[in-house]
Design an enzyme around this catalytic site. Structure first.
Site: not given
Length: 917
Positions: A35-36, A38, A41, A149
């Site tokens: 998880e991030g 935004m 996955v 990024d």
């Protein structure tokens, strides 16, 4: 993918359900891979077989703000990239309203995970990873695609080498989101690796932005952290724009000069001063620096300063914040002394203790240097020039550093005082003792010799702290470490132990009282505050007013507590804990004045802005946001709190409130949660009850805790019946108070209180009252309060007079409760007889209970008396004064305020009729 059976399912579990259902014909979702901020996955497999894939799904709140067609068009551009160091995009689209794209699943781990696990990497491996990522970027740049990024999380360390993921995604987000992303608070790019031009919002960026980001990543691989960190995204971006990065050569001295030079050039503020291509940057990492490198670096940083001035108006503001032009002659920055053994360790205990000594030496103000260093950086190995730079950034006119030297038969502490404006050494002092001594105590003694250089005095008395027991100092510092980590229960244990060892250790007692207050241990907080007050002459100046404010707070003396802490925050306006303690008083107690919640919010916000990880402001601001329906703000604050606080009750309460606000009460298995976290469930019920939108949640939560003979059953009953009464659900209320569930609780007495709020329950209240009999003297004062209220409300004048006289008589005995109840009785007697002083007598009544008693008590908050005063004022046509009381008479502060909301509603209606008349 099976639905998670947890009673408190993560929002990402619902995203998993949605994406699994929407893509069921193509992909079988196996589980969450990561998880991030935004996106999340998922690992998946084609329904017809084949290799596993990674499906990156953007969070619902972000997907809803993106233009789907534009997002997919931008991602499609990057799909043509074909390079062994680039993770390709297989597919992209929208499923059940969620934007996603599909990549091969790479066995391995991200560079971010490796850095988290190992810290800095070996030089050759760091250069290899940077080289492989640089090759992939160079290929993409040749195709006209900029990543935008680059960060450790987007570099995957697979079996064949480093691979760069998420090509085209940042550009797609920026293009598809437009202003909607900016307005909603999302940032395209990652601040820790963001070039100055990208951070300043310049749309005309090129491949040199990726070069800058890759240099930040390489810096982090070598040092263990990126060149710039900070408490907020804005603070980090400001540092990228305006500050010179720390020197790798200082932190990691064995780094080849060519590598240091290449990274410095790639980190130039002005893109024109970087390498022309990322390929040249990678090539320079393996070469010797040019002879002009030293001079050139000076030129680059000077140019960077000019560039930073011209980047954007925002950049100017940030630079002004991070580099004060005026140094405060009262402020001293204290660097933790280094261990002379040369193992890179610093002694934080000495720095902290020196700070307390300086706080006791007017007019100096101190700050620990660690608060101005990058996250995880101790300050070890910094040059005088670098320390001076940190001090100037902090606005300090002076800074202190030193060494701790241990030998077989001695312990020595040496301290040095510097002028931050010039870097000149002003004074040097040292103290030595046997090895069993406390280095913190030696530092406290030595610092006295330094102070004469900046304070115009002949004698400095440091006895208050320098004479403390070494064992007590050791426990005190352990308390400081735990307190800083918001482990308040552990901190309380250490501070209490320090006081047990050294009974006049006043500052340990103050800090112990603070720690006890945060975990609502009123008894310990009061005891320690009293101990500190008995020895207040030994306290640093900042804590003298403060500890009196704490003591008033824990005793329920709201007005006195406010007065003390308002003076403290006026004198020390940058002290987060002072503002937080003041906010707690406005939030939990009931000082004079109106708009208490608004005042509390302002004070909590000030504390939060000064210390963004201090738990109480985070918790209360999140709680307020949930009640007001501002769930985006609440999520951000709750996430910060989760990272900062280990307390299960706090975490449970906010999790329950957030989940129920988002999905409704049926989404939570309340009974299951209450089995192990009844306190958290009850706290959530009490916090949600004042908000009409959350009352179904409050009922579900309180209902789960209300069990026969349960420890918290009385509190659950108070919340549950107050909500039912406030909403006019009288049949349910009667049924509840007559049920077997309330066996063993004084539920029938609640009918009398309820009837005062809603006259439709008068018949039941009369029956209960009559059953209490007329032997008033045999009743405790709290029962007499209830009987007085009902006798007054139901017109039993003789009873009311007799009870009032008995309470007034008892009030002369000096008991706190009896004294306040006698005041209540006198005020009611004045109302009953039409005495002109009735309003004044009611206004003079002040709660004297602590915060816990105010939340759960029925008479302690004096809500009936406040409403009675409004009634008197309406009768006298003092409508504005009455309106002020009624507007502020419903808050989160107590269950009694909600219970009497029908009475408040009647008075508001009467006030409206008066206005129309």
């Amino acid at each position: 993918m099976a639905r998670a059976p947890s009673s408190l399912r993560s929002p990402m579990s619902d995203v998993a359900d949605r994406i699994a259902g929407a893509l069921a014909g193509t992909w079988e979702v196996l589980g969450i891979a990561g998880e991030g901020g935004m996106a999340v996955v998922f690992r998946a497999r084609g329904v017809s077989g084949g290799s596993d894939v990674a499906i990156k799904v953007f969070r619902p709140e972000l997907s809803s703000r993106l233009a789907e067609a534009r997002f997919q068009r931008e991602v499609e551009i990057a799909r043509d990239l074909s390079h062994p160091g680039i993770v390709p995009v297989i597919d992209s689209g929208v499923a059940d309203g969620l934007l996603y794209f599909v990549m091969p699943f790479i066995e391995g781990e991200t560079l971010a995970k490796r850095i988290d696990r190992e810290g800095s990497l070996p030089l050759d491996e760091a250069l290899r990873i940077a080289g492989e990522a640089g090759d992939a970027l160079a290929y993409a740049h040749s195709a006209g695609i900029i990543h935008r990024d680059i960060k450790p999380g987007n570099i995957i360390l697979g079996p064949t080498g480093a691979m760069v993921a998420d090509f085209g995604v940042a550009r797609a987000l920026e293009s598809a989101g437009g202003d909607r992303l900016t307005i909603s608070g999302f940032t395209v790019g990652t601040p820790r690796y963001m070039s100055p031009e990208q951070g300043a919002g310049d749309r005309r960026i090129d491949q040199r932005t990726d070069q800058y980001a890759l240099a930040c990543v390489l810096f982090e691989m070598l040092v263990g952290e990126p060149p710039f960190t900070g408490p907020t995204a804005k603070a980090v971006i400001a540092r990228h724009i305006s500050e010179t990065p720390p020197s790798i050569g200082v932190v990691r001295p064995m780094t080849p000069a060519g590598v240091v030079w290449a990274i410095n050039r790639a980190l130039a503020k002005n893109a024109a001063d970087r390498f022309a291509t990322i390929g040249r940057f990678i090539e320079a990492l393996s070469k010797e620096p040019p002879r002009s490198a030293s001079r050139g670096r000076t030129v680059w940083w000077r140019a960077a300063g000019v560039a930073a001035v011209g980047v954007a108006t925002a950049a100017l503001a940030f630079a002004a914040l991070s580099s004060p032009t005026e140094l405060d002659s009262r402020r001293v920055l204290v660097f933790a002394p280094e261990d002379a053994a040369g193992d890179g360790q610093v002694n934080g205990a000495v720095a902290t203790y020196i700070g307390y000594v300086l706080e006791g030496t007017d007019p100096l103000r101190w700050e620990e240097a660690r608060d101005w260093l990058a996250a995880g950086q101790s300050g070890a190995g910094l040059s005088i020039r670098e320390r001076r730079s940190v001090a100037r950034r902090a606005g300090a006119a002076y800074f202190i550093d030193g060494e701790v030297m241990r030998e077989t038969d001695s312990l020595r502490v040496i301290l040095r005082l510097y002028d931050a404006a010039t870097g000149d050494l002003l004074e040097r002092a040292g103290r030595a003792s046997d090895p069993s001594a406390s280095e913190a105590r030696l530092g406290a003694i030595a610092v006295g010799e330094l102070l004469a250089a900046i304070i115009d005095t002949d004698r400095i008395d440091l006895g208050a702290l320098s004479e403390r027991s070494p064992a007590a100092i050791a426990r005190f510092y352990q308390g400081e470490v735990a307190y800083d980590a918001t482990r308040f229960d552990e901190a309380l244990d250490h501070y209490s132990a320090a006081v047990d060892i050294d009974s006049v250790f006043a500052i340990a007692a103050v800090k112990g009282a603070q720690a006890a207050g945060w975990i609502e241990d009123v008894r310990a907080a009061s005891y320690l505050a009293d101990l500190a007050i008995r020895n207040e002459s030994l306290l640093p100046t900042k804590y003298r007013e403060f500890v009196h404010g704490l003591r008033h707070y824990h005793a329920g003396r709201a007005d006195s507590a406010v007065a003390q802490l308002e003076r403290t925050t006026a004198e020390f306006p940058e002290w987060a804990e002072g503002w937080a303690a003041l906010a707690e008083i406005y939030y939990h107690l009931m000082p004079r004045g109106t708009g208490l919640d608004s005042i509390a919010r302002d004070r909590f916000q000030r504390a939060f802005e000064m210390d963004s990880v201090l738990s109480p402001p985070l918790y209360h601001l999140a709680e307020m946001a949930i009640r007001e329906g501002d769930l985006d703000t609440a999520r951000r604050l709750a996430a910060r709190l989760e990272a900062a606080s280990p307390y299960r009750t706090i975490s449970t309460q906010l999790t329950l409130m957030m989940r129920c606000a988002e999905e409704g009460p049926s989404a939570i298995s309340w009974m299951t949660v209450a089995d192990t976290a009844a306190h958290g469930v009850l706290s959530a019920a009490q916090a949600m009850a004042p908000s009409p939108a959350l009352r179904d949640c409050a009922v579900a939560a309180a209902d789960a805790v209300l069990r026969p003979n349960a420890e918290r059953a009385w509190g659950a009953l108070l919340v549950l019946q107050s909500v039912l009464l406030a909403e006019g659900r009288l049949d349910e209320l009667r049924s509840l108070l007559q049920s077997e569930r309330v066996e063993g609780l004084p539920a029938s007495m609640l009918l009398v209180v309820d009837a005062i709020a809603d006259p439709r329950l008068s018949t039941a209240a009369d029956s209960v009252y009559d059953g209490l009999g007329t032997d008033f003297a045999a009743r405790p004062s709290s029962h007499l309060w209830l009987m007085l209220e009902w006798a007054s409300a139901s017109g039993r004048t003789d009873d009311a007079t007799a009870i009032a006289e008995l309470l007034i008589e008892r009030g002369t005995a000096g008991d706190r409760n009896a004294a306040l109840l006698s005041g209540i009785a006198a005020a009611h007697e004045a109302v009953a007889t039409g005495d002109d002083n009735a309003a004044a007598l009611l206004a003079a009544l002040r709660p004297t209970a602590n915060s816990g008693e105010l939340v759960w008590g029925l008479w302690e908050p004096l809500i009936i008396e406040r409403l009675a005063r409004a009634d008197v004022l309406i009768a006298r046509d003092s409508t504005e004064a009455a309106r002020t009381i009624l507007v502020d008479a419903l808050s989160h502060r107590s269950v009694a305020e909600l219970l009497f909301s029908p009475m408040r509603g009647r008075l508001l209606a009467e006030l409206a009729n008066t206005d129309r008349g």
